[in-house]
Design a protein around this motif. Structure first.
Motif, PDB file in Angstrom:
ATOM      1  N   LEU A  18      10.197  -3.659 -11.681  1.00 36.31           N
ATOM      2  CA  LEU A  18       8.808  -3.218 -11.779  1.00 36.31           C
ATOM      3  C   LEU A  18       8.445  -2.159 -10.748  1.00 36.31           C
ATOM      4  O   LEU A  18       7.851  -1.143 -11.099  1.00 36.31           O
ATOM      5  N   PRO A  19       8.775  -2.329  -9.463  1.00 37.70           N
ATOM      6  CA  PRO A  19       8.397  -1.297  -8.503  1.00 37.70           C
ATOM      7  C   PRO A  19       9.232  -0.014  -8.618  1.00 37.70           C
ATOM      8  O   PRO A  19       8.970   0.945  -7.940  1.00 37.70           O
ATOM      9  N   ALA A  20      10.209   0.023  -9.507  1.00 36.74           N
ATOM     10  CA  ALA A  20      11.078   1.180  -9.625  1.00 36.74           C
ATOM     11  C   ALA A  20      10.473   2.292 -10.475  1.00 36.74           C
ATOM     12  O   ALA A  20      11.143   3.247 -10.796  1.00 36.74           O
ATOM     13  N   GLN A  21       9.224   2.184 -10.850  1.00 34.90           N
ATOM     14  CA  GLN A  21       8.580   3.218 -11.642  1.00 34.90           C
ATOM     15  C   GLN A  21       8.328   4.442 -10.773  1.00 34.90           C
ATOM     16  O   GLN A  21       8.159   4.353  -9.572  1.00 34.90           O
ATOM     17  N   ALA A  22       8.286   5.584 -11.433  1.00 39.29           N
ATOM     18  CA  ALA A  22       8.073   6.837 -10.708  1.00 39.29           C
ATOM     19  C   ALA A  22       6.655   6.890 -10.144  1.00 39.29           C
ATOM     20  O   ALA A  22       5.692   6.510 -10.796  1.00 39.29           O
ATOM     21  N   GLU A  23       6.564   7.355  -8.931  1.00 37.76           N
ATOM     22  CA  GLU A  23       5.273   7.508  -8.265  1.00 37.76           C
ATOM     23  C   GLU A  23       4.744   8.912  -8.552  1.00 37.76           C
ATOM     24  O   GLU A  23       5.507   9.851  -8.732  1.00 37.76           O
ATOM     25  N   ASP A  24       3.430   9.075  -8.578  1.00 38.63           N
ATOM     26  CA  ASP A  24       2.907  10.413  -8.731  1.00 38.63           C
ATOM     27  C   ASP A  24       2.848  11.112  -7.377  1.00 38.63           C
ATOM     28  O   ASP A  24       3.060  10.502  -6.330  1.00 38.63           O
ATOM     29  N   ARG A  25       2.605  12.402  -7.403  1.00 39.87           N
ATOM     30  CA  ARG A  25       2.695  13.197  -6.183  1.00 39.87           C
ATOM     31  C   ARG A  25       1.648  12.812  -5.144  1.00 39.87           C
ATOM     32  O   ARG A  25       1.855  12.996  -3.945  1.00 39.87           O
ATOM     33  N   SER A  26       0.522  12.228  -5.559  1.00 45.54           N
ATOM     34  CA  SER A  26      -0.484  11.814  -4.576  1.00 45.54           C
ATOM     35  C   SER A  26       0.050  10.686  -3.689  1.00 45.54           C
ATOM     36  O   SER A  26      -0.282  10.624  -2.505  1.00 45.54           O
ATOM     37  N   VAL A  27       0.901   9.829  -4.252  1.00 46.09           N
ATOM     38  CA  VAL A  27       1.526   8.766  -3.450  1.00 46.09           C
ATOM     39  C   VAL A  27       2.436   9.393  -2.404  1.00 46.09           C
ATOM     40  O   VAL A  27       2.459   8.972  -1.245  1.00 46.09           O
ATOM     41  N   LEU A  28       3.167  10.432  -2.801  1.00 44.34           N
ATOM     42  CA  LEU A  28       4.037  11.134  -1.861  1.00 44.34           C
ATOM     43  C   LEU A  28       3.223  11.736  -0.720  1.00 44.34           C
ATOM     44  O   LEU A  28       3.582  11.590   0.451  1.00 44.34           O
ATOM     45  N   MET A  29       2.119  12.390  -1.050  1.00 44.95           N
ATOM     46  CA  MET A  29       1.294  13.014  -0.014  1.00 44.95           C
ATOM     47  C   MET A  29       0.709  11.965   0.934  1.00 44.95           C
ATOM     48  O   MET A  29       0.681  12.161   2.152  1.00 44.95           O
ATOM     49  N   ASN A  30       0.243  10.842   0.372  1.00 45.27           N
ATOM     50  CA  ASN A  30      -0.287   9.766   1.215  1.00 45.27           C
ATOM     51  C   ASN A  30       0.789   9.188   2.121  1.00 45.27           C
ATOM     52  O   ASN A  30       0.524   8.882   3.293  1.00 45.27           O
ATOM     53  N   CYS A  31       1.993   9.041   1.589  1.00 46.12           N
ATOM     54  CA  CYS A  31       3.082   8.500   2.400  1.00 46.12           C
ATOM     55  C   CYS A  31       3.477   9.460   3.518  1.00 46.12           C
ATOM     56  O   CYS A  31       3.739   9.040   4.640  1.00 46.12           O
ATOM     57  N   LYS A  32       3.510  10.749   3.206  1.00 52.24           N
ATOM     58  CA  LYS A  32       3.832  11.719   4.254  1.00 52.24           C
ATOM     59  C   LYS A  32       2.787  11.668   5.364  1.00 52.24           C
ATOM     60  O   LYS A  32       3.130  11.717   6.551  1.00 52.24           O
ATOM     61  N   ALA A  33       1.523  11.538   4.984  1.00 54.13           N
ATOM     62  CA  ALA A  33       0.454  11.460   5.980  1.00 54.13           C
ATOM     63  C   ALA A  33       0.586  10.182   6.814  1.00 54.13           C
ATOM     64  O   ALA A  33       0.395  10.198   8.032  1.00 54.13           O
ATOM     65  N   MET A  34       0.931   9.064   6.159  1.00 50.44           N
ATOM     66  CA  MET A  34       1.063   7.799   6.877  1.00 50.44           C
ATOM     67  C   MET A  34       2.217   7.857   7.875  1.00 50.44           C
ATOM     68  O   MET A  34       2.082   7.396   9.016  1.00 50.44           O
ATOM     69  N   VAL A  35       3.344   8.435   7.467  1.00 54.21           N
ATOM     70  CA  VAL A  35       4.494   8.540   8.368  1.00 54.21           C
ATOM     71  C   VAL A  35       4.151   9.466   9.539  1.00 54.21           C
ATOM     72  O   VAL A  35       4.526   9.194  10.683  1.00 54.21           O
ATOM     73  N   GLU A  36       3.412  10.537   9.262  1.00 59.06           N
ATOM     74  CA  GLU A  36       2.997  11.447  10.329  1.00 59.06           C
ATOM     75  C   GLU A  36       2.091  10.735  11.335  1.00 59.06           C
ATOM     76  O   GLU A  36       2.262  10.869  12.550  1.00 59.06           O
ATOM     77  N   ARG A  37       1.113   9.958  10.822  1.00 59.61           N
ATOM     78  CA  ARG A  37       0.227   9.206  11.720  1.00 59.61           C
ATOM     79  C   ARG A  37       1.009   8.185  12.525  1.00 59.61           C
ATOM     80  O   ARG A  37       0.739   7.983  13.703  1.00 59.61           O
ATOM     81  N   ALA A  38       1.967   7.540  11.886  1.00 57.26           N
ATOM     82  CA  ALA A  38       2.754   6.514  12.575  1.00 57.26           C
ATOM     83  C   ALA A  38       3.623   7.118  13.670  1.00 57.26           C
ATOM     84  O   ALA A  38       3.911   6.446  14.665  1.00 57.26           O
ATOM     85  N   SER A  39       4.024   8.366  13.496  1.00 61.98           N
ATOM     86  CA  SER A  39       4.837   8.984  14.543  1.00 61.98           C
ATOM     87  C   SER A  39       4.006   9.272  15.793  1.00 61.98           C
ATOM     88  O   SER A  39       4.539   9.326  16.891  1.00 61.98           O
ATOM     89  N   ARG A  40       2.691   9.421  15.614  1.00 58.95           N
ATOM     90  CA  ARG A  40       1.811   9.653  16.768  1.00 58.95           C
ATOM     91  C   ARG A  40       1.238   8.363  17.329  1.00 58.95           C
ATOM     92  O   ARG A  40       1.033   8.246  18.524  1.00 58.95           O
TER      93      ARG A  40
END
Length: 77
Positions: A18-40
């Motif tokens: 079930l979780p193996a479905q393709a994510e849309d690009r907004s999920v990618l952008m949110n994840c990139k932002a979350m990883v960036e915040r977590a690095s700081r």
């Protein structure tokens, strides 16, 4: 007993798929932002969320590497 074990194995496999479905690009952008915040800020997100986001970013990188056209169907090269 064998029927129950088989049913549990099929249910577990279905739950994993079930979780193996393709994510849309907004999920990618949110994840990139979350990883960036977590690095700081170390307390910005849980380790499970970061792991999931890193996986999403990896999947998108692999997907983009295999793609020969952009989202509008125009050739990349």
């Amino acid at each position: 007993m064998v029927v129950v074990r088989t049913a549990l194995a099929v249910a577990a496999l279905a739950a994993l798929m079930l979780p193996a479905q393709a994510e849309d690009r907004s999920v990618l952008m949110n994840c990139k932002a979350m990883v960036e915040r977590a690095s700081r800020d170390a307390s910005a997100a849980s380790e499970a969320e970061l792991t999931r986001c890193r996986q999403v970013i990896r999947e998108w990188a692999l997907r983009d590497a295999r793609t020969t056209v952009d989202e509008e169907g125009k050739p990349l090269r």
